[in-house]
Enzyme design. Structure first.
Site, PDB file in Angstrom:
ATOM      1  N   CYS A 108      -4.649   4.092   0.387  1.00  0.00           N
ATOM      2  CA  CYS A 108      -4.882   2.655   0.258  1.00  0.00           C
ATOM      3  C   CYS A 108      -4.414   2.069   1.568  1.00  0.00           C
ATOM      4  CB  CYS A 108      -4.110   2.047  -0.905  1.00  0.00           C
ATOM      5  SG  CYS A 108      -4.312   0.250  -0.985  1.00  0.00           S
ATOM      6  N   CYS A 111      -2.589  -1.712   1.013  1.00  0.00           N
ATOM      7  CA  CYS A 111      -1.239  -1.807   0.458  1.00  0.00           C
ATOM      8  C   CYS A 111      -0.863  -0.473  -0.159  1.00  0.00           C
ATOM      9  CB  CYS A 111      -1.115  -2.975  -0.523  1.00  0.00           C
ATOM     10  SG  CYS A 111      -2.423  -3.089  -1.747  1.00  0.00           S
ATOM     11  N   SER A 112      -1.043  -0.317  -1.445  1.00  0.00           N
ATOM     12  CA  SER A 112      -0.590   0.922  -2.075  1.00  0.00           C
ATOM     13  C   SER A 112      -1.263   1.118  -3.418  1.00  0.00           C
ATOM     14  CB  SER A 112       0.916   0.851  -2.278  1.00  0.00           C
ATOM     15  OG  SER A 112       1.218  -0.318  -3.018  1.00  0.00           O
ATOM     16  N   CYS A 113      -2.505   0.676  -3.554  1.00  0.00           N
ATOM     17  CA  CYS A 113      -3.203   0.845  -4.824  1.00  0.00           C
ATOM     18  C   CYS A 113      -3.286   2.341  -5.133  1.00  0.00           C
ATOM     19  CB  CYS A 113      -4.591   0.228  -4.752  1.00  0.00           C
ATOM     20  SG  CYS A 113      -4.510  -1.548  -4.440  1.00  0.00           S
TER      21      CYS A 113
END
Lengths: 204, 121
Positions: A108, A111-113
């Site tokens: 991702c 961000c950090s999906c």
């Protein structure tokens, strides 16, 4: 965090982040916007009950049940939901299948999906700036840092997750596992193999 | 091998924890709970988190996995404050006041005793 102990030896100290989070939590609780018990329940879920074993069950079933693999290809959200692994954020899931000549890798960049419902919480490296920046620009170098060197003629496809769409890699079934049941295969499926930074394990 | 300019990926082969401090876990849970209670959509959250992560200062090459986790959750916490402010749910000054009260409460509390908010008032 630096802790300032010089003249408060016998008293408690809170670092700034802890105090800020406690402030937010108190404000949200006092306003009735969240229930503190709900926070505890969420942490319990993600720290102990949801983890990459859910994903391993999905992969092992895909390896042993062609109809399920087909369903997973066409609508992973529904197929995975039917196994009882629902997304809390209402996200859609796509299963990307490794095959000879094609390796999939998930990142991702924004961000950090991450597919929490099947893999639990992401590892630190997944959220780190070097991984997010480099997975797209030099995936082979990234894979090498994980100890994975792919044949030259294997293409690497990188999938960039979003809040709406998250990916799970279905690694290739290891050789030498003919006739194995899904239960026997599950332990061969690591978290990293479902992100794409590893292959499924080799049978012992 | 990483290319010469590329920062190494932290702990690729270690089983590191997700949270390196309790505040990181609480910030995570608070965000999920607020979203599940319908105060914001997860996509709105991802936009705010992405904005904070996109403007965060780079992590030094020497950073440990714990440093990376802290760096990430600092962006997370700032994004949560941004979003709650944008929604009119938490004013910056109020958060600051409450945080200072918690700090005072901690200083007034002997080690090993639960910290009560009232002790900082």
């Amino acid at each position: 965090m630096p802790h300032d102990h010089h003249d408060h030896e016998d008293h408690s100290q809170l670092d700034d982040m802890t105090a800020r989070v406690m402030a937010l939590e108190k404000l949200m609780t006092d306003k009735g916007l969240v229930d503190p018990a709900a926070l505890d329940a969420i942490l319990d879920t993600y720290e102990t009950r949801v983890g990459p074993r859910n994903g391993a069950r999905v992969v092992a079933r895909a390896w042993t049940d062609p109809a399920f693999a087909e369903a997973l290809t066409h609508d992973a959200t529904t197929a995975i939901h039917a196994m009882g692994f629902g997304g809390r954020q209402g996200e859609h899931l796509t299963a990307v299948f490794n095959k000879p000549g094609l390796h999939n890798l998930v990142v991702c960049t924004l961000c950090s999906c991450y597919p929490w419902s099947v893999l639990g919480l992401p590892p630190v490296w997944y959220k780190s700036m070097p991984y997010r920046a480099r997975a797209v620009s030099e995936p082979r170098a990234v894979l090498a840092e994980f100890g994975l060197t792919l044949p030259e003629d294997t293409a690497v496809r990188v999938w960039d997750s979003t809040a709406e769409m998250r990916y799970i890699v279905i690694p290739q079934r290891p050789e030498g596992t003919d006739g194995w049941t899904a239960e026997q295969l599950e332990p061969l499926v690591s978290r990293d193999s479902m992100i794409g930074t590893a292959l499924a394990g080799v049978p012992a | 091998m990483p290319s010469e300019t590329a920062a190494a990926i932290p702990g690729p082969r270690d089983a590191t924890p997700h949270f390196f401090a309790p505040w990181q876990a609480r910030a995570f849970a608070l965000t999920v709970a607020l979203s599940e209670a319908g105060h914001f959509a997860w996509t709105e959250w991802a936009e705010h988190l992405g904005a904070r992560i996109g403007t965060a200062t780079p992590v030094p090459d020497s950073a440990t996995p714990g440093d990376h986790a802290e760096h990430y959750y600092l962006s997370w916490l700032a994004a949560l404050e941004d979003l709650l402010r944008a929604k009119g749910l938490a004013e910056a000054a109020l958060i600051r006041d409450l945080a200072e009260t918690w700090q005072r409460a901690a200083r007034a509390t002997p080690h090993g005793t639960p910290i009560r908010f009232e002790a900082g008032l």
